[in-house]
Design a protein around this motif. Sequence first.
Motif, mmCIF file in Angstrom:
data_model
loop_
_atom_site.group_PDB
_atom_site.id
_atom_site.type_symbol
_atom_site.label_atom_id
_atom_site.label_comp_id
_atom_site.label_asym_id
_atom_site.label_seq_id
_atom_site.Cartn_x
_atom_site.Cartn_y
_atom_site.Cartn_z
ATOM 1 N N UNK A 1 0.310 8.354 -1.397
ATOM 2 C CA UNK A 1 -0.391 9.597 -0.795
ATOM 3 C C UNK A 1 -1.642 9.543 -1.150
ATOM 4 N N UNK A 2 -2.345 8.391 -1.376
ATOM 5 C CA UNK A 2 -3.939 8.370 -1.656
ATOM 6 C C UNK A 2 -4.713 8.080 -0.572
ATOM 7 N N UNK A 3 -5.898 9.190 -0.379
ATOM 8 C CA UNK A 3 -6.547 9.230 0.577
ATOM 9 C C UNK A 3 -7.790 7.975 0.415
ATOM 10 N N UNK A 4 -7.911 7.023 1.208
ATOM 11 C CA UNK A 4 -8.799 5.978 0.781
ATOM 12 C C UNK A 4 -10.264 6.400 0.851
ATOM 13 N N UNK A 5 -10.768 7.323 1.170
ATOM 14 C CA UNK A 5 -12.072 7.963 1.133
ATOM 15 C C UNK A 5 -12.284 8.334 -0.240
ATOM 16 N N UNK A 6 -11.196 9.085 -0.782
ATOM 17 C CA UNK A 6 -11.180 9.743 -2.141
ATOM 18 C C UNK A 6 -11.239 8.511 -3.055
ATOM 19 N N UNK A 7 -10.641 7.467 -2.859
ATOM 20 C CA UNK A 7 -10.605 6.265 -3.601
ATOM 21 C C UNK A 7 -12.048 5.857 -3.804
ATOM 22 N N UNK A 8 -12.586 5.498 -2.659
ATOM 23 C CA UNK A 8 -14.268 5.086 -2.405
ATOM 24 C C UNK A 8 -15.093 5.914 -3.146
ATOM 25 N N UNK A 9 -14.891 7.169 -3.007
ATOM 26 C CA UNK A 9 -15.871 8.123 -3.714
ATOM 27 C C UNK A 9 -15.535 8.458 -5.275
#
Length: 484
Positions: free
Chosen positions: A346-354
């Motif tokens: 349930x990981x937001x890809x934008x959260x991972x990028x930022x």
Amino acid sequence: MEATRLVRLLGLPQGEEALRERLRRPGHPRLKEALAAYLKRLQAPKEAFSALERLGVGAVVAGQQAGLLGGPAFTFYKAHTALTLAEGVGGAAVFWVASQDHDVEEVRHLHLLRDEALETLSLDLPPLPSGRIPLGPYRERLLAFLGPWAEDPRLAYALEGKTLSEFFARVLLAFLGERGLIPFDPMAEELAPLFLEALEKELADPLGSAEALNREAERIRALGGKPPLRRKPGATNLFLETDQRRLLFYEGGAFTDGVRRYTAKELWEIARANPSRLTPAAGLRPVFQDLVLPTAGFVVGPNELAYVAELSEVYARYGLAMPALFLRLRALVLEPPIRRILSRYSLDPWAFVEEGEEAFWRAAGGALEAFRELEAGFKALLAEAEAWEAKAKALEPTLERPFRRFRFRLKGEGERLLGKLLRARALRDEVLRGHLERLKRHLLPLGLPQERVYPFAMYALRHPEALRRLAEAPREGRAVIPLG
């Protein structure tokens, strides 16, 4: 200060209303004829020629240095934003090929993700404008690096380019030409003569645009901003190309490139013989662009926005209204394996990028039941400590502050220990570790956002639907492009 806030403070034009107000402005009288000749030489698709007819309505312009295989994916995102805006007003989308730039470090690397490995080709390019670097000496290495992809008709066409900048322009035409994108290479033999009038004016007052730039820099500084462009005393906004490209200085009625001196007449003769040898610096380049193109809108990235914001006085000096400014689309391409990993945690890809690994640790912690129980116990302990603080305050008010300090120390140390626990758990869990490394390779390669490393052409070569999905993306903001 953020560039977007600075643009608002300076009152610079933004948005579709400002774009529509700038339509129908004239471009160079020989623009259409010159562009048609350029596109004919590049064997452009019919849609690019059809787009020439829409230049009379106006142009939405984007631009980028001539990177290998189209450069990082944000190049295509800029083009997409320009195409979508132009379609909305009935105009043409033009992509400025920054062939005059001589910073080869920006364009000599090509990164591809194949078989879950990041592969890199680095070419040893001379310190010349990309429009002057022949593709021939590097074609075999490109063919070998691309492997079977080089047989794709689109790449076979692009690799026929004579220079690095023509290779770039052909990639744009091969992948986005059917949407009507028009590449514009200012060093192309058909297009370089269009800048002679602007060069003549700049040579007549060689410090005028530099002084205008510095005045605007002072205004931005007074507003609390940090202007990225500034000219030293005597520096012009022009480069001269001899054995390499050098900035011109003007003093005592003569120009110098640090090697020899020139009169204005000598430079004008050089420009008339070969206008591509005298080129604008960053503080003048967008203005030269808009002296030739009927630019109504200008699509830029966040870094570009800061320096374009500094050019209003230079535009005024040339009697031009600044175009409406638009930030390009930001996007993430998600292929099936990455979508599955993101869904699992349930990981937001934008959260991972930022946020990188921190976002993954948080999400992974939620996926481990034992860790969730420990985290819940820690939160209960913090709540109990807060209750102790309230009881202490009631019994003896002077003890409230020491109890609060205790609670803050407990919180900080507990979070640190939980983080160490999760990392230690991950090191022993090959699946968890493998998922993290895979996310990094796809979304944060080389520690940078995906769009700044991998070319979008890579995804288009792997997935037939990639260009269609890009065309369906919003024109601005953030988007996820699912493939496969």
